[in-house]
Write a protein that holds these residues in place. Sequence first.
Motif, PDB file in Angstrom:
ATOM      1  N   MET A  83       0.840  -1.198   0.000  1.00  0.00           N
ATOM      2  CA  MET A  83       0.000   0.000   0.000  1.00  0.00           C
ATOM      3  C   MET A  83       0.874   1.246   0.000  1.00  0.00           C
ATOM      4  SD  MET A  83      -2.517   1.424   2.994  1.00  0.00           S
ATOM      5  CE  MET A  83      -1.060   1.669   4.004  1.00  0.00           C
ATOM      6  N   PRO A  84       1.249   1.756  -1.166  1.00  0.00           N
ATOM      7  CA  PRO A  84       2.059   2.973  -1.204  1.00  0.00           C
ATOM      8  C   PRO A  84       1.254   4.200  -0.786  1.00  0.00           C
ATOM      9  CG  PRO A  84       1.445   2.298  -3.426  1.00  0.00           C
ATOM     10  CD  PRO A  84       0.971   1.222  -2.510  1.00  0.00           C
ATOM     11  N   ILE A  85       1.761   4.934   0.216  1.00  0.00           N
ATOM     12  CA  ILE A  85       1.118   6.172   0.660  1.00  0.00           C
ATOM     13  C   ILE A  85       1.860   7.340   0.037  1.00  0.00           C
ATOM     14  CG2 ILE A  85       0.594   7.637   2.626  1.00  0.00           C
ATOM     15  CD1 ILE A  85       0.208   5.150   4.286  1.00  0.00           C
ATOM     16  N   ILE A  86       1.147   8.172  -0.701  1.00  0.00           N
ATOM     17  CA  ILE A  86       1.754   9.278  -1.439  1.00  0.00           C
ATOM     18  C   ILE A  86       1.205  10.590  -0.890  1.00  0.00           C
ATOM     19  CG2 ILE A  86       2.052  10.322  -3.721  1.00  0.00           C
ATOM     20  CD1 ILE A  86       1.441   7.464  -4.866  1.00  0.00           C
ATOM     21  N   ARG A  87       2.079  11.388  -0.317  1.00  0.00           N
ATOM     22  CA  ARG A  87       1.658  12.675   0.227  1.00  0.00           C
ATOM     23  C   ARG A  87       1.516  13.690  -0.910  1.00  0.00           C
ATOM     24  NH1 ARG A  87       1.509  14.490   5.210  1.00  0.00           N
ATOM     25  NH2 ARG A  87       2.700  12.679   5.940  1.00  0.00           N
ATOM     26  N   VAL A  88       0.368  14.302  -1.011  1.00  0.00           N
ATOM     27  CA  VAL A  88       0.086  15.245  -2.092  1.00  0.00           C
ATOM     28  C   VAL A  88       0.548  16.634  -1.687  1.00  0.00           C
ATOM     29  CG1 VAL A  88      -1.723  16.328  -3.472  1.00  0.00           C
ATOM     30  CG2 VAL A  88      -1.898  13.905  -2.859  1.00  0.00           C
ATOM     31  N   THR A  89       1.503  17.148  -2.441  1.00  0.00           N
ATOM     32  CA  THR A  89       1.967  18.521  -2.220  1.00  0.00           C
ATOM     33  C   THR A  89       1.693  19.394  -3.432  1.00  0.00           C
ATOM     34  OG1 THR A  89       4.175  17.920  -3.015  1.00  0.00           O
ATOM     35  CG2 THR A  89       3.768  17.772  -0.637  1.00  0.00           C
ATOM     36  N   SER A  90       1.361  18.759  -4.555  1.00  0.00           N
ATOM     37  CA  SER A  90       1.086  19.488  -5.791  1.00  0.00           C
ATOM     38  C   SER A  90      -0.122  18.855  -6.477  1.00  0.00           C
ATOM     39  CB  SER A  90       2.298  19.421  -6.727  1.00  0.00           C
ATOM     40  OG  SER A  90       1.947  19.864  -8.026  1.00  0.00           O
ATOM     41  N   LEU A  91      -0.944  19.696  -7.080  1.00  0.00           N
ATOM     42  CA  LEU A  91      -2.124  19.199  -7.770  1.00  0.00           C
ATOM     43  C   LEU A  91      -1.769  18.493  -9.072  1.00  0.00           C
ATOM     44  CD1 LEU A  91      -4.631  22.143  -7.223  1.00  0.00           C
ATOM     45  CD2 LEU A  91      -4.156  20.164  -5.776  1.00  0.00           C
ATOM     46  N   SER A  92      -0.500  18.562  -9.478  1.00  0.00           N
ATOM     47  CA  SER A  92      -0.070  17.906 -10.715  1.00  0.00           C
ATOM     48  C   SER A  92       0.513  16.522 -10.466  1.00  0.00           C
ATOM     49  CB  SER A  92       0.961  18.781 -11.444  1.00  0.00           C
ATOM     50  OG  SER A  92       2.105  18.988 -10.628  1.00  0.00           O
ATOM     51  N   GLU A  93       0.391  16.027  -9.257  1.00  0.00           N
ATOM     52  CA  GLU A  93       0.914  14.699  -8.924  1.00  0.00           C
ATOM     53  C   GLU A  93       0.298  13.649  -9.858  1.00  0.00           C
ATOM     54  OE1 GLU A  93       3.185  12.037  -6.981  1.00  0.00           O
ATOM     55  OE2 GLU A  93       2.985  14.018  -6.070  1.00  0.00           O
ATOM     56  N   PRO A  94       1.119  12.829 -10.534  1.00  0.00           N
ATOM     57  CA  PRO A  94       0.573  11.795 -11.422  1.00  0.00           C
ATOM     58  C   PRO A  94      -0.384  10.872 -10.672  1.00  0.00           C
ATOM     59  CG  PRO A  94       2.941  12.004 -11.724  1.00  0.00           C
ATOM     60  CD  PRO A  94       2.598  12.848 -10.531  1.00  0.00           C
ATOM     61  N   GLY A  95      -1.515  10.572 -11.294  1.00  0.00           N
ATOM     62  CA  GLY A  95      -2.521   9.721 -10.678  1.00  0.00           C
ATOM     63  C   GLY A  95      -3.681  10.487 -10.086  1.00  0.00           C
ATOM     64  N   LEU A  96      -3.477  11.797  -9.855  1.00  0.00           N
ATOM     65  CA  LEU A  96      -4.538  12.602  -9.259  1.00  0.00           C
ATOM     66  C   LEU A  96      -5.547  13.119 -10.271  1.00  0.00           C
ATOM     67  CD1 LEU A  96      -2.693  14.806  -6.601  1.00  0.00           C
ATOM     68  CD2 LEU A  96      -4.088  12.768  -6.235  1.00  0.00           C
ATOM     69  N   GLU A  97      -5.230  12.958 -11.567  1.00  0.00           N
ATOM     70  CA  GLU A  97      -6.131  13.517 -12.577  1.00  0.00           C
ATOM     71  C   GLU A  97      -7.539  12.934 -12.491  1.00  0.00           C
ATOM     72  OE1 GLU A  97      -3.863  10.053 -14.323  1.00  0.00           O
ATOM     73  OE2 GLU A  97      -3.342  11.896 -13.248  1.00  0.00           O
ATOM     74  N   VAL A  98      -7.665  11.712 -12.014  1.00  0.00           N
ATOM     75  CA  VAL A  98      -8.997  11.103 -11.932  1.00  0.00           C
ATOM     76  C   VAL A  98      -9.864  11.812 -10.898  1.00  0.00           C
ATOM     77  CG1 VAL A  98      -8.176   8.865 -12.715  1.00  0.00           C
ATOM     78  CG2 VAL A  98      -8.277   9.343 -10.263  1.00  0.00           C
ATOM     79  N   TYR A  99      -9.242  12.494  -9.944  1.00  0.00           N
ATOM     80  CA  TYR A  99     -10.003  13.191  -8.905  1.00  0.00           C
ATOM     81  C   TYR A  99     -10.235  14.664  -9.210  1.00  0.00           C
ATOM     82  CZ  TYR A  99      -8.878   9.050  -6.163  1.00  0.00           C
ATOM     83  OH  TYR A  99      -8.755   7.749  -5.720  1.00  0.00           O
ATOM     84  N   GLY A 100      -9.502  15.199 -10.161  1.00  0.00           N
ATOM     85  CA  GLY A 100      -9.615  16.639 -10.382  1.00  0.00           C
ATOM     86  C   GLY A 100      -9.835  17.067 -11.806  1.00  0.00           C
ATOM     87  N   SER A 101      -8.895  16.781 -12.698  1.00  0.00           N
ATOM     88  CA  SER A 101      -8.923  17.373 -14.029  1.00  0.00           C
ATOM     89  C   SER A 101      -9.810  16.629 -15.015  1.00  0.00           C
ATOM     90  CB  SER A 101      -7.497  17.463 -14.591  1.00  0.00           C
ATOM     91  OG  SER A 101      -6.916  16.173 -14.712  1.00  0.00           O
ATOM     92  N   LEU A 102     -10.154  15.367 -14.757  1.00  0.00           N
ATOM     93  CA  LEU A 102     -10.991  14.616 -15.690  1.00  0.00           C
ATOM     94  C   LEU A 102     -12.464  14.874 -15.419  1.00  0.00           C
ATOM     95  CD1 LEU A 102      -9.272  11.099 -15.892  1.00  0.00           C
ATOM     96  CD2 LEU A 102      -8.960  13.069 -17.389  1.00  0.00           C
ATOM     97  N   THR A 103     -13.236  15.094 -16.481  1.00  0.00           N
ATOM     98  CA  THR A 103     -14.675  15.240 -16.344  1.00  0.00           C
ATOM     99  C   THR A 103     -15.315  13.866 -16.123  1.00  0.00           C
ATOM    100  OG1 THR A 103     -15.107  14.964 -18.714  1.00  0.00           O
ATOM    101  CG2 THR A 103     -14.611  17.206 -17.932  1.00  0.00           C
ATOM    102  N   GLU A 104     -16.593  13.865 -15.768  1.00  0.00           N
ATOM    103  CA  GLU A 104     -17.308  12.596 -15.594  1.00  0.00           C
ATOM    104  C   GLU A 104     -17.303  11.798 -16.899  1.00  0.00           C
ATOM    105  OE1 GLU A 104     -18.608  11.149 -13.002  1.00  0.00           O
ATOM    106  OE2 GLU A 104     -18.489  12.702 -11.468  1.00  0.00           O
ATOM    107  N   ARG A 105     -17.452  12.486 -18.020  1.00  0.00           N
ATOM    108  CA  ARG A 105     -17.441  11.806 -19.313  1.00  0.00           C
ATOM    109  C   ARG A 105     -16.067  11.185 -19.584  1.00  0.00           C
ATOM    110  NH1 ARG A 105     -20.616  12.029 -23.835  1.00  0.00           N
ATOM    111  NH2 ARG A 105     -21.860  13.681 -22.898  1.00  0.00           N
ATOM    112  N   GLN A 106     -15.007  11.924 -19.250  1.00  0.00           N
ATOM    113  CA  GLN A 106     -13.665  11.392 -19.467  1.00  0.00           C
ATOM    114  C   GLN A 106     -13.378  10.213 -18.540  1.00  0.00           C
ATOM    115  OE1 GLN A 106     -11.705  15.172 -18.845  1.00  0.00           O
ATOM    116  NE2 GLN A 106     -11.147  15.337 -21.026  1.00  0.00           N
ATOM    117  N   LEU A 107     -13.875  10.283 -17.317  1.00  0.00           N
ATOM    118  CA  LEU A 107     -13.704   9.159 -16.397  1.00  0.00           C
ATOM    119  C   LEU A 107     -14.355   7.896 -16.944  1.00  0.00           C
ATOM    120  CD1 LEU A 107     -14.387  10.617 -12.834  1.00  0.00           C
ATOM    121  CD2 LEU A 107     -12.295   9.493 -13.595  1.00  0.00           C
ATOM    122  N   LYS A 108     -15.535   8.088 -17.559  1.00  0.00           N
ATOM    123  CA  LYS A 108     -16.287   6.945 -18.070  1.00  0.00           C
ATOM    124  C   LYS A 108     -15.514   6.200 -19.148  1.00  0.00           C
ATOM    125  CE  LYS A 108     -20.917   5.819 -19.728  1.00  0.00           C
ATOM    126  NZ  LYS A 108     -22.220   6.369 -20.154  1.00  0.00           N
TER     127      LYS A 108
END
Length: 266
Positions: free
Chosen positions: A1-26
């Motif tokens: 279980m890798p724990i990754i501390r978020v210090t920047s909104l550009s952290e790889p892997g975070l796009e699913v929570y922020g920059s992607l729309t619902e349509r893009q997530l789908k």
Amino acid sequence: MPIIRVTSLSEPGLEVYGSLTERQLKSFYDDLGGLFIAESPKVIKVALDAGYEPVSVLCEEKHIEGDAKDIIRRSGDIPVYIGERDLLASLTGYTLTRGVLCAMRRKPTVSIADVCRDAHRVAVINGVVDNTNIGAIFRSAAALGIDAVVVTSNSCDPLNRRSVRVSMGTVFLVPWTWSDDYQQELNALGFKTVAMALTDKSVAIDDERLKAENKLAIIMGTEGDGLPQYAIDAADYVARIPMSYNVDSLNVAAASAVAFWELRNR
């Protein structure tokens, strides 16, 4: 279980929570069925119990040994992103409910035949475009004995984050699928359909003929204009909920609860 501390909104892997729309997530990881976001520990646990596969978790650090502890334990070796409340809110655009989000894989779409084969009461959501109403309809469906739900392509996605949250996770419990040809497909499975609409041919929802049907699909329409005429014309029955004080109709979520209870399988 890798724990990754978020210090920047550009952290790889975070796009699913922020920059992607619902349509893009789908369509994200489309070959694997896309993703959706489940919010709050209770809802996430319902999804896990229903066999949905987690991809990553986003939460406040304090929840690692709190609300998210059991979720993380059950999710295996997936990334767990942690950060301060304000930073996570700036990423997602809203304050996290109880501080936990989980990105999960969608399941493959199944046919009406697979979803409704053993069903006796089915709800059809035709053109409902409010996520809150979608979630409320699913919650009523689960509580009031609907065996399956069919959703038309011009309706909101039941796995939209808000729909999931409003449904309290019941969208993971009631079998459902997409279809624009539901009338023909349901008739082929032995169902009669009843369109909820105000017309000269509408019968009261407590009509004994409706209650006597062994297999009945209840068609609910959009919030403003109701069902399109083609859907009304194609239905085997048309029914209305009797009103008082010259009120013409209920909100579709409220109407669905009344219809599901009155027409439940006895």
